[in-house]
Enzyme design. Structure first.
Site, PDB file in Angstrom:
ATOM      1  CE  LYS A  16      40.569  67.909  19.084  1.00 45.85           C
ATOM      2  NZ  LYS A  16      40.728  68.475  17.721  1.00 45.85           N
ATOM      3  NE  ARG A  18      45.535  63.229  16.998  1.00 43.73           N
ATOM      4  CZ  ARG A  18      45.580  64.426  17.584  1.00 43.73           C
ATOM      5  NH1 ARG A  18      45.559  64.529  18.892  1.00 43.73           N
ATOM      6  NH2 ARG A  18      45.607  65.522  16.860  1.00 43.73           N
ATOM      7  NE  ARG A  73      46.164  75.335  15.435  1.00 44.02           N
ATOM      8  CZ  ARG A  73      45.789  74.082  15.728  1.00 44.02           C
ATOM      9  NH1 ARG A  73      44.877  73.866  16.672  1.00 44.02           N
ATOM     10  NH2 ARG A  73      46.283  73.067  15.053  1.00 44.02           N
ATOM     11  NE  ARG A 119      49.963  72.863  16.305  1.00 42.27           N
ATOM     12  CZ  ARG A 119      48.953  72.105  16.696  1.00 42.27           C
ATOM     13  NH1 ARG A 119      48.099  72.548  17.622  1.00 42.27           N
ATOM     14  NH2 ARG A 119      48.771  70.907  16.190  1.00 42.27           N
ATOM     15  NE  ARG A 163      47.630  68.533  12.346  1.00 41.35           N
ATOM     16  CZ  ARG A 163      47.350  69.815  12.550  1.00 41.35           C
ATOM     17  NH1 ARG A 163      47.730  70.731  11.683  1.00 41.35           N
ATOM     18  NH2 ARG A 163      46.679  70.180  13.606  1.00 41.35           N
TER      19      ARG A 163
HETATM   20  P1  ADP Z   1      45.227  69.507  16.856  1.00 39.85           P
HETATM   21  O1  ADP Z   1      44.972  70.438  18.014  1.00 39.85           O
HETATM   22  O2  ADP Z   1      45.456  70.256  15.602  1.00 39.85           O
HETATM   23  O3  ADP Z   1      44.207  68.433  16.765  1.00 39.85           O
HETATM   24  P2  ADP Z   1      47.213  68.329  18.546  1.00 39.85           P
HETATM   25  O4  ADP Z   1      47.854  69.487  19.195  1.00 39.85           O
HETATM   26  O5  ADP Z   1      46.176  67.585  19.282  1.00 39.85           O
HETATM   27  O6  ADP Z   1      46.624  68.804  17.143  1.00 39.85           O
HETATM   28  O7  ADP Z   1      48.302  67.284  18.081  1.00 39.85           O
HETATM   29  C1  ADP Z   1      49.448  67.675  17.366  1.00 39.85           C
HETATM   30  C2  ADP Z   1      50.232  66.439  16.967  1.00 39.85           C
HETATM   31  O8  ADP Z   1      50.689  65.751  18.139  1.00 39.85           O
HETATM   32  C3  ADP Z   1      49.477  65.398  16.174  1.00 39.85           C
HETATM   33  O9  ADP Z   1      49.421  65.686  14.786  1.00 39.85           O
HETATM   34  C4  ADP Z   1      50.325  64.144  16.458  1.00 39.85           C
HETATM   35  O10 ADP Z   1      51.546  64.161  15.730  1.00 39.85           O
HETATM   36  C5  ADP Z   1      50.677  64.339  17.928  1.00 39.85           C
HETATM   37  N1  ADP Z   1      49.648  63.756  18.805  1.00 39.85           N
HETATM   38  C6  ADP Z   1      48.830  64.437  19.657  1.00 39.85           C
HETATM   39  N2  ADP Z   1      48.024  63.592  20.309  1.00 39.85           N
HETATM   40  C7  ADP Z   1      48.318  62.345  19.859  1.00 39.85           C
HETATM   41  C8  ADP Z   1      47.814  61.037  20.131  1.00 39.85           C
HETATM   42  N3  ADP Z   1      46.795  60.847  20.998  1.00 39.85           N
HETATM   43  N4  ADP Z   1      48.363  59.990  19.470  1.00 39.85           N
HETATM   44  C9  ADP Z   1      49.377  60.152  18.612  1.00 39.85           C
HETATM   45  N5  ADP Z   1      49.896  61.355  18.282  1.00 39.85           N
HETATM   46  C10 ADP Z   1      49.374  62.444  18.896  1.00 39.85           C
HETATM   47  P1  ADP Z   2      41.779  72.087  17.966  1.00 33.73           P
HETATM   48  O1  ADP Z   2      42.289  72.083  19.388  1.00 33.73           O
HETATM   49  O2  ADP Z   2      40.524  71.280  17.814  1.00 33.73           O
HETATM   50  O3  ADP Z   2      42.821  71.714  16.963  1.00 33.73           O
HETATM   51  P2  ADP Z   2      41.791  75.007  18.238  1.00 33.73           P
HETATM   52  O4  ADP Z   2      41.037  75.275  19.491  1.00 33.73           O
HETATM   53  O5  ADP Z   2      43.264  75.111  18.273  1.00 33.73           O
HETATM   54  O6  ADP Z   2      41.329  73.575  17.622  1.00 33.73           O
HETATM   55  O7  ADP Z   2      41.213  75.987  17.124  1.00 33.73           O
HETATM   56  C1  ADP Z   2      41.714  75.992  15.785  1.00 33.73           C
HETATM   57  C2  ADP Z   2      41.704  77.425  15.251  1.00 33.73           C
HETATM   58  O8  ADP Z   2      40.349  77.862  15.081  1.00 33.73           O
HETATM   59  C3  ADP Z   2      42.342  78.458  16.175  1.00 33.73           C
HETATM   60  O9  ADP Z   2      42.981  79.424  15.378  1.00 33.73           O
HETATM   61  C4  ADP Z   2      41.166  79.065  16.940  1.00 33.73           C
HETATM   62  O10 ADP Z   2      41.422  80.422  17.320  1.00 33.73           O
HETATM   63  C5  ADP Z   2      40.061  78.988  15.897  1.00 33.73           C
HETATM   64  N1  ADP Z   2      38.750  78.711  16.494  1.00 33.73           N
HETATM   65  C6  ADP Z   2      38.485  77.885  17.543  1.00 33.73           C
HETATM   66  N2  ADP Z   2      37.159  77.820  17.792  1.00 33.73           N
HETATM   67  C7  ADP Z   2      36.578  78.634  16.869  1.00 33.73           C
HETATM   68  C8  ADP Z   2      35.212  78.993  16.601  1.00 33.73           C
HETATM   69  N3  ADP Z   2      34.200  78.483  17.320  1.00 33.73           N
HETATM   70  N4  ADP Z   2      34.978  79.843  15.579  1.00 33.73           N
HETATM   71  C9  ADP Z   2      36.003  80.332  14.836  1.00 33.73           C
HETATM   72  N5  ADP Z   2      37.295  80.037  15.040  1.00 33.73           N
HETATM   73  C10 ADP Z   2      37.587  79.190  16.039  1.00 33.73           C
END
Ligand code: ADP
Ligand code: ADP
Length: 208
Positions: free
Chosen positions: A13, A88, A122, A155, A166
């Site tokens: 995303k 979420r 990542r 992270r 998660r």
């Molecule tokens: P990812 O990109 O791996 O989906 P995020 O960066 O969106 O993770 O979120 C990291 C952490 O921040 C989550 O595991 C949670 O602890 C917190 N967080 C982010 N967005 C929300 C939300 N909308 N509600 C509650 N906690 C959140």
């Molecule tokens: P999210 O925000 O949904 O948690 P990220 O954009 O942070 O996801 O992507 C998670 C990991 O996967 C990162 O290390 C990123 O570089 C990798 N990644 C993202 N999109 C792709 C894709 N289409 N193919 C392969 N790897 C990807």
């Protein structure tokens, strides 16, 4: 264009939002990035949420909703926004509906096996938030940000135990939002297992 990016952690995303932000000229609002910035700056909010983020649990709705309400009130959101990682929970989605209408909710479809691979590889630039993957999107110089040259970090919640937690939290609390938004006719699906450019092309297509 007012949109929400929905999908499991690691679906890509944030990566696609960085492309879509430029293309549509609207801000990318990642609640995870907002929390991480507060933690980095040692704010009161940061201190409250630090251990929650590290464990992979969810920050309470009341805190999260207020943070998003304040962000959406800023002038750059007037022409639209990409909400990434919010809502979420159903409670957050109900609160969002009171703040603003939406044009689309993009459902990033991908298998659990693939997201585990993506999350465990990542890496992130701590100051810019730029995202890399050790295999799928490596930096030009190993371990360094392409532009600032800073050391990339993993992270704390991208470690094995937090990843498993998660994904459980996603299934229990967030996945029900797909049906919630489908019933409002807002869901647009993309196959998030493809390469980033291909996913972005699909996004533009489904958004029309
Ligand atoms: P990812 O990109 O791996 O989906 P995020 O960066 O969106 O993770 O979120 C990291 C952490 O921040 C989550 O595991 C949670 O602890 C917190 N967080 C982010 N967005 C929300 C939300 N909308 N509600 C509650 N906690 C959140
Ligand atoms: P999210 O925000 O949904 O948690 P990220 O954009 O942070 O996801 O992507 C998670 C990991 O996967 C990162 O290390 C990123 O570089 C990798 N990644 C993202 N999109 C792709 C894709 N289409 N193919 C392969 N790897 C990807």
């Amino acid at each position: 264009m007012r949109m929400v990016f929905l999908g499991p952690p690691g679906a890509g995303k944030g990566t696609i939002a960085a492309l879509a932000r430029e293309y549509y000229g609207i801000p990318h609002i990642s609640t995870g990035d907002l929390f991480r910035n507060n933690i980095k700056n040692g704010t009161e909010l940061g201190l409250r949420v630090k251990s929650i983020l590290a464990s992979g649990g969810l920050v309470p709705d009341s805190i999260t909703i207020e943070m998003v309400r304040n962000r959406l009130a800023e002038p750059d959101c007037a022409r639209g926004f990409i909400l990434d990682g919010f809502p979420r929970t159903i409670g957050q989605a109900d609160a969002l509906a009171e703040m603003t209408g939406l044009d689309a909710v993009v459902d990033f479809r991908i298998s659990k096996e693939e997201v585990v691979k993506r999350l465990s590889g990542r890496r992130m630039c701590p100051s810019t938030g730029r995202i890399y993957h050790i295999l799928f999107n490596p930096p030009k110089v190993e371990g360094k940000d392409d532009e600032t040259g800073e050391d990339l970090v993993q992270r704390p919640d991208d470690r094995e135990d937090a990843i498993v937690h998660r994904l459980e939290v996603y299934e229990e609390q967030t996945e029900p939002l797909i049906a919630y938004y489908a019933s409002k006719g807002l869901i647009k699906e993309v196959d998030a297992s493809l390469k980033p450019d291909q996913v972005f092309d699909l996004l533009k297509k489904v958004l029309g």
